[in-house]
Design an enzyme around this catalytic site. Sequence first.
Site, short mmCIF file in Angstrom:
data_model
loop_
_atom_site.label_atom_id
_atom_site.label_comp_id
_atom_site.label_asym_id
_atom_site.label_seq_id
_atom_site.Cartn_x
_atom_site.Cartn_y
_atom_site.Cartn_z
N ASP A 118 66.85 30.30 33.04
CA ASP A 118 67.79 30.51 34.15
C ASP A 118 68.01 32.02 34.31
O ASP A 118 67.33 32.83 33.66
CB ASP A 118 69.11 29.75 33.91
CG ASP A 118 69.90 30.32 32.75
OD1 ASP A 118 69.41 31.26 32.08
OD2 ASP A 118 71.01 29.83 32.51
N TYR A 175 64.59 24.75 35.61
CA TYR A 175 65.47 25.10 34.49
C TYR A 175 66.10 23.86 33.87
O TYR A 175 66.05 23.66 32.65
CB TYR A 175 66.58 26.07 34.94
CG TYR A 175 67.68 26.08 33.92
CD1 TYR A 175 67.49 26.77 32.72
CD2 TYR A 175 68.83 25.31 34.08
CE1 TYR A 175 68.45 26.71 31.72
CE2 TYR A 175 69.78 25.25 33.09
CZ TYR A 175 69.59 25.95 31.92
OH TYR A 175 70.52 25.85 30.92
N GLU A 206 74.56 20.22 31.88
CA GLU A 206 73.69 21.22 32.51
C GLU A 206 73.95 21.32 34.01
O GLU A 206 73.91 22.40 34.59
CB GLU A 206 72.22 20.92 32.24
CG GLU A 206 71.80 21.17 30.78
CD GLU A 206 71.97 22.62 30.35
OE1 GLU A 206 71.99 23.52 31.19
OE2 GLU A 206 72.10 22.86 29.13
N1 ADE Z 1 74.70 27.23 30.44
C1 ADE Z 1 73.72 26.40 30.81
N2 ADE Z 1 73.40 25.55 29.83
C2 ADE Z 1 74.22 25.84 28.81
C3 ADE Z 1 74.39 25.31 27.51
N3 ADE Z 1 73.67 24.27 27.09
N4 ADE Z 1 75.32 25.88 26.72
C4 ADE Z 1 76.06 26.90 27.18
N5 ADE Z 1 75.94 27.43 28.38
C5 ADE Z 1 75.03 26.92 29.19
#
Ligand code: ADE
Length: 351
Positions: free
Chosen positions: A140, A122, A39
């Site tokens: 987000d 987030y 993340e």
């Molecule tokens: N962008 C942020 N978190 C994500 C996730 N778990 N999978 C794909 N894109 C992401």
Amino acid sequence: MGELLSAEAIDALLAWYRNHQRDLPWRHTKDPYAIWLSEIMLQQTRVEAVKPYYARFLERCPTVESLACLDEERLMKLWEGLGYYSRARNLQKAARTVSAQYGGRMPRSYEELRKLSGIGDYTAGAIASIAFGVRVPAVDGNVLRVLSRVSGSREDIALPATKEAMRRALLPLIPEAAGDFNQALIEIGATVCVPNGEAKCDACPLASECVAVREGLTDEIPVKSAKKPRKILPLTLLIIRDGDRTVLRKRPPKGLLAGLYELPNTEGHLGEEAALAHVRALGFEPLRIERLEDAKHIFTHIEWQMIAYAIRVTPEFDGYPEGSGLLLVPNGELHSKYAIPSAFFAYTKYL
Ligand code: ADE
């Protein structure tokens, strides 16, 4: 805000996610540390760019404890090229907290996660829901776009209050499969309800109750106010070499690209004579100078407009000015030991 999504829409979303999700490395683990790492890396960074960094980072640094103990130069080297380096520093700071306060185990609650360095609303929501199944939202920019279109909201998604309102509206709707639900919304935002270009509404499980689809508003929603323009900074970069060694400079411990290594540079666009004078002032005796191509690099709030010179100097020099942060690095060690940010990549081919 009325109810954002019906029970049927939530079921359709989860079913869609189970059939259409991309096969991504961090979706094969339940390790909270790995999910946290993913993340953080995915903030402002494309999935394809993250994949190799994620794999390498976990290989070299597989646990919270190993990250807490990692030496700064190695940490920066692992992050080299990914950008937004304060993410890596905050990650390590948080790993040290997790190690000291939680025995190396990630806390499970949104509130405890939220207190760690680098973990905002987030990210706390994403980790709590994906790793621990806690029923909290993870909103987000992508999720905001999806939900603004679905609900027909014209609130400005650049405002924190809009995000907060969306989180509040989502909270009572989060199903048991909280991690899948949040990732499903992220996935819709990444692959269907895309930011640039036309939304692929035919493929969207939420289309049947999407206000933007019904009213033909996908071009108008989301509403996003313009950011203030980036500051332009003209820079002159100096590639100073004596044949076997190259001059690097360690950036100050605070601010943009803190603690990383850079090519010596100075504000403004210097002519050849001024560039040579600058090099002499650093204690070197120039032999040759050659102008290289121009380049630019865009950061969040600033844009560097770079010109550059390659300058050959004699091997003798008088020593660096006090506190200059300069160091003369054997060419063989340039790439293996020093984290040089991508802002300089136009010129690393000369190194
Ligand atoms: N962008 C942020 N978190 C994500 C996730 N778990 N999978 C794909 N894109 C992401």
